[in-house]
Design a protein around this motif. Sequence first.
Motif, PDB file in Angstrom:
ATOM      1  N   MET A  59       0.747  -1.314  -0.092  1.00 43.90           N
ATOM      2  CA  MET A  59      -0.015  -0.110   0.053  1.00 43.90           C
ATOM      3  C   MET A  59       0.928   1.008   0.025  1.00 43.90           C
ATOM      4  SD  MET A  59      -3.109   1.307  -0.400  1.00 43.90           S
ATOM      5  CE  MET A  59      -3.937  -0.206   0.519  1.00 43.90           C
ATOM      6  N   LYS A  60       1.953   1.203   0.916  1.00 42.22           N
ATOM      7  CA  LYS A  60       2.651   2.427   0.813  1.00 42.22           C
ATOM      8  C   LYS A  60       3.387   2.765  -0.541  1.00 42.22           C
ATOM      9  CE  LYS A  60       3.677   2.129   5.783  1.00 42.22           C
ATOM     10  NZ  LYS A  60       5.000   1.979   6.638  1.00 42.22           N
ATOM     11  N   ARG A  61       3.733   1.564  -1.174  1.00 39.69           N
ATOM     12  CA  ARG A  61       4.427   1.663  -2.436  1.00 39.69           C
ATOM     13  C   ARG A  61       3.810   1.950  -3.523  1.00 39.69           C
ATOM     14  NH1 ARG A  61       9.670   1.920  -4.439  1.00 39.69           N
ATOM     15  NH2 ARG A  61       9.723   1.181  -6.330  1.00 39.69           N
ATOM     16  N   ILE A  62       2.034   1.783  -3.467  1.00 39.84           N
ATOM     17  CA  ILE A  62       1.215   2.498  -4.327  1.00 39.84           C
ATOM     18  C   ILE A  62       1.070   3.803  -3.915  1.00 39.84           C
ATOM     19  CG2 ILE A  62      -1.214   2.459  -4.973  1.00 39.84           C
ATOM     20  CD1 ILE A  62      -1.235  -0.562  -4.273  1.00 39.84           C
ATOM     21  N   GLY A  63       1.157   4.260  -2.960  1.00 38.54           N
ATOM     22  CA  GLY A  63       1.100   5.724  -2.582  1.00 38.54           C
ATOM     23  C   GLY A  63       2.085   6.637  -3.092  1.00 38.54           C
ATOM     24  N   LEU A  64       3.387   5.842  -3.073  1.00 40.12           N
ATOM     25  CA  LEU A  64       4.414   6.613  -3.637  1.00 40.12           C
ATOM     26  C   LEU A  64       4.590   6.652  -5.115  1.00 40.12           C
ATOM     27  CD1 LEU A  64       7.306   7.875  -3.199  1.00 40.12           C
ATOM     28  CD2 LEU A  64       8.313   5.614  -3.301  1.00 40.12           C
ATOM     29  N   ILE A  65       4.073   5.735  -5.723  1.00 44.59           N
ATOM     30  CA  ILE A  65       3.874   5.826  -7.243  1.00 44.59           C
ATOM     31  C   ILE A  65       2.969   6.596  -7.299  1.00 44.59           C
ATOM     32  CG2 ILE A  65       2.850   4.279  -9.260  1.00 44.59           C
ATOM     33  CD1 ILE A  65       4.237   1.778  -7.978  1.00 44.59           C
ATOM     34  N   VAL A  66       1.602   6.727  -6.914  1.00 46.04           N
ATOM     35  CA  VAL A  66       0.745   7.928  -7.222  1.00 46.04           C
ATOM     36  C   VAL A  66       1.210   9.148  -6.936  1.00 46.04           C
ATOM     37  CG1 VAL A  66      -1.531   8.722  -6.509  1.00 46.04           C
ATOM     38  CG2 VAL A  66      -1.169   6.075  -6.537  1.00 46.04           C
ATOM     39  N   SER A  67       2.194   9.322  -6.065  1.00 44.32           N
ATOM     40  CA  SER A  67       2.617  10.772  -5.623  1.00 44.32           C
ATOM     41  C   SER A  67       3.516  11.274  -6.929  1.00 44.32           C
ATOM     42  CB  SER A  67       3.225  10.634  -4.317  1.00 44.32           C
ATOM     43  OG  SER A  67       2.439  10.289  -3.368  1.00 44.32           O
ATOM     44  N   TRP A  68       4.244  10.234  -7.307  1.00 42.56           N
ATOM     45  CA  TRP A  68       5.260  10.533  -8.478  1.00 42.56           C
ATOM     46  C   TRP A  68       4.311  10.907  -9.755  1.00 42.56           C
ATOM     47  CZ3 TRP A  68       9.800  12.308  -8.532  1.00 42.56           C
ATOM     48  CH2 TRP A  68      10.906  11.823  -7.541  1.00 42.56           C
ATOM     49  N   LEU A  69       3.411   9.964  -9.862  1.00 42.34           N
ATOM     50  CA  LEU A  69       2.411  10.224 -10.971  1.00 42.34           C
ATOM     51  C   LEU A  69       1.880  11.691 -11.117  1.00 42.34           C
ATOM     52  CD1 LEU A  69       0.661   6.743 -11.482  1.00 42.34           C
ATOM     53  CD2 LEU A  69       2.656   7.761 -12.996  1.00 42.34           C
ATOM     54  N   ALA A  70       1.475  12.164  -9.898  1.00 42.80           N
ATOM     55  CA  ALA A  70       0.814  13.349  -9.546  1.00 42.80           C
ATOM     56  C   ALA A  70       1.701  14.326 -10.028  1.00 42.80           C
ATOM     57  CB  ALA A  70       0.147  13.543  -8.367  1.00 42.80           C
ATOM     58  N   VAL A  71       2.837  14.416  -9.527  1.00 41.02           N
ATOM     59  CA  VAL A  71       4.024  15.357  -9.930  1.00 41.02           C
ATOM     60  C   VAL A  71       4.288  15.464 -11.132  1.00 41.02           C
ATOM     61  CG1 VAL A  71       6.352  16.170  -8.977  1.00 41.02           C
ATOM     62  CG2 VAL A  71       4.738  15.504  -7.348  1.00 41.02           C
ATOM     63  N   ALA A  72       4.417  14.184 -11.675  1.00 39.87           N
ATOM     64  CA  ALA A  72       4.911  14.026 -13.062  1.00 39.87           C
ATOM     65  C   ALA A  72       3.808  14.674 -13.956  1.00 39.87           C
ATOM     66  CB  ALA A  72       5.269  12.686 -13.572  1.00 39.87           C
ATOM     67  N   LEU A  73       2.485  14.549 -13.657  1.00 41.32           N
ATOM     68  CA  LEU A  73       1.573  15.087 -14.445  1.00 41.32           C
ATOM     69  C   LEU A  73       1.559  16.706 -14.303  1.00 41.32           C
ATOM     70  CD1 LEU A  73      -1.129  14.798 -16.013  1.00 41.32           C
ATOM     71  CD2 LEU A  73      -2.513  14.668 -13.776  1.00 41.32           C
ATOM     72  N   VAL A  74       1.694  17.248 -13.099  1.00 45.15           N
ATOM     73  CA  VAL A  74       1.643  18.636 -13.301  1.00 45.15           C
ATOM     74  C   VAL A  74       2.846  19.378 -13.972  1.00 45.15           C
ATOM     75  CG1 VAL A  74       0.169  18.952 -11.137  1.00 45.15           C
ATOM     76  CG2 VAL A  74       2.484  18.797 -10.953  1.00 45.15           C
TER      77      VAL A  74
ATOM     78  N   SER B   9       4.947  15.734  -0.290  1.00 49.89           N
ATOM     79  CA  SER B   9       5.441  15.389   1.170  1.00 49.89           C
ATOM     80  C   SER B   9       5.705  13.896   1.238  1.00 49.89           C
ATOM     81  CB  SER B   9       4.392  15.563   2.135  1.00 49.89           C
ATOM     82  OG  SER B   9       4.680  14.967   3.312  1.00 49.89           O
ATOM     83  N   ARG B  10       4.937  13.192   0.368  1.00 49.32           N
ATOM     84  CA  ARG B  10       5.357  11.486   0.329  1.00 49.32           C
ATOM     85  C   ARG B  10       6.522  11.394   0.009  1.00 49.32           C
ATOM     86  NH1 ARG B  10       6.519   7.414   0.800  1.00 49.32           N
ATOM     87  NH2 ARG B  10       5.611   5.562   0.526  1.00 49.32           N
ATOM     88  N   ILE B  11       6.890  12.114  -1.252  1.00 52.62           N
ATOM     89  CA  ILE B  11       8.075  11.811  -1.857  1.00 52.62           C
ATOM     90  C   ILE B  11       9.517  12.228  -0.993  1.00 52.62           C
ATOM     91  CG2 ILE B  11       9.568  12.463  -3.871  1.00 52.62           C
ATOM     92  CD1 ILE B  11       7.090  12.689  -5.630  1.00 52.62           C
ATOM     93  N   SER B  12       8.985  13.140  -0.288  1.00 60.11           N
ATOM     94  CA  SER B  12      10.305  13.685   0.696  1.00 60.11           C
ATOM     95  C   SER B  12      10.377  12.665   1.611  1.00 60.11           C
ATOM     96  CB  SER B  12       9.785  15.004   1.400  1.00 60.11           C
ATOM     97  OG  SER B  12      10.384  15.228   2.265  1.00 60.11           O
ATOM     98  N   ARG B  13       9.221  12.007   2.451  1.00 60.51           N
ATOM     99  CA  ARG B  13       9.519  10.955   3.309  1.00 60.51           C
ATOM    100  C   ARG B  13      10.049   9.703   2.788  1.00 60.51           C
ATOM    101  NH1 ARG B  13       3.893  12.141   4.467  1.00 60.51           N
ATOM    102  NH2 ARG B  13       3.395  10.118   3.467  1.00 60.51           N
ATOM    103  N   SER B  14      10.008   9.309   1.238  1.00 56.60           N
ATOM    104  CA  SER B  14      10.491   8.329   0.784  1.00 56.60           C
ATOM    105  C   SER B  14      12.191   8.546   0.623  1.00 56.60           C
ATOM    106  CB  SER B  14       9.989   8.171  -0.715  1.00 56.60           C
ATOM    107  OG  SER B  14      10.646   7.078  -1.401  1.00 56.60           O
ATOM    108  N   ILE B  15      12.566   9.790   0.226  1.00 57.80           N
ATOM    109  CA  ILE B  15      13.769  10.254   0.042  1.00 57.80           C
ATOM    110  C   ILE B  15      14.466  10.135   1.304  1.00 57.80           C
ATOM    111  CG2 ILE B  15      15.528  11.905  -0.880  1.00 57.80           C
ATOM    112  CD1 ILE B  15      13.553  12.771  -2.878  1.00 57.80           C
ATOM    113  N   ALA B  16      14.070  10.693   2.202  1.00 61.98           N
ATOM    114  CA  ALA B  16      14.805  10.467   3.690  1.00 61.98           C
ATOM    115  C   ALA B  16      14.804   9.128   4.261  1.00 61.98           C
ATOM    116  CB  ALA B  16      13.454  11.289   4.532  1.00 61.98           C
ATOM    117  N   LYS B  17      14.020   8.248   3.929  1.00 62.62           N
ATOM    118  CA  LYS B  17      14.114   6.792   4.447  1.00 62.62           C
ATOM    119  C   LYS B  17      15.189   6.057   3.548  1.00 62.62           C
ATOM    120  CE  LYS B  17       9.342   6.148   6.032  1.00 62.62           C
ATOM    121  NZ  LYS B  17       8.007   5.490   5.660  1.00 62.62           N
ATOM    122  N   GLU B  18      15.440   6.466   2.253  1.00 62.09           N
ATOM    123  CA  GLU B  18      16.439   5.891   1.602  1.00 62.09           C
ATOM    124  C   GLU B  18      17.656   6.481   1.943  1.00 62.09           C
ATOM    125  OE1 GLU B  18      15.499   6.437  -2.234  1.00 62.09           O
ATOM    126  OE2 GLU B  18      13.844   5.179  -2.522  1.00 62.09           O
TER     127      GLU B  18
END
Length: 263
Positions: A1-16, A252-261
């Motif tokens: 589920m978390k992975r899906i949220g990250l993918i959706v976040s990247w898609l949203a940013v890519a769209l704009v 914000s979701r992408i930022s948390r992913s980068i911080a964890k990595e």
Amino acid sequence: MKRIGLIVSWLAVALVIAWALLPGVFTSYDPLSGIPAQKLAPPSAEHLFGTDAVGRDLFARVVHGSVHSLSGAVVAVAVGLVLGTLLGLIAGSTQHIFDAIVMRVVDVLLSVPGLLLALTVIILLGPGTVHVAIAVGIGSVAAFARLSRSEVVRVRHTDYVEAAFGSGGRFLSVLWRHVLPNSLGPVVALAALQFGVAILAISTLGFLGYGAEPPTPEWGLLISEGRNYLATSWWLTSLPGIVVVTVVLAASRISRSIAKEGA
């Protein structure tokens, strides 16, 4: 589920981002002119976001307005990242009187709400999209400086940095080759977070009238223009507002992913 949220976040940013780069691909309507006979039309297949008070397609204005909001956010993040990282790097690597002075100034700036600090800078620079972006960026310098300084202090006392100095490495050379690259992970995560915060701040200042001038289709200005019709034409404020909130949450979701990595 978390992975899906990250993918959706990247898609949203890519769209704009795609909206900003290729607006003509997503809409054929002119964002600056409309048909008065079609004013305040609700969302439909013909007008996805409805039309505004002068008959302009709202979706077209949101799409074309993305370039103003996104470019302003990029400028704001760049200003905060460059100035804040530079101050943090110098303060964390010297750790003398300059470090104390910089950190006390940072403490004072962090005690002031970012929006209030941005408004103060705008009073000095004047309104306008670029000035708003610079003001928001200056408001984020303190956060970047504090985080950068803490990371530089941590990396500065590692064994490989001490070995670089012990083997005759020059101060600036060691900072550039060893300290700076290894202290940028959390700073980049903060930059991703600040991207969303900058969009929200720029939209807020645009809503207050300090950003782009009408009829420029800037997101905050679109929301401001629709507030007089909120009771009868909810889409004028709700739909641009949803776009802003979606981009901020995605960043914000992408930022948390980068911080964890980077942890």
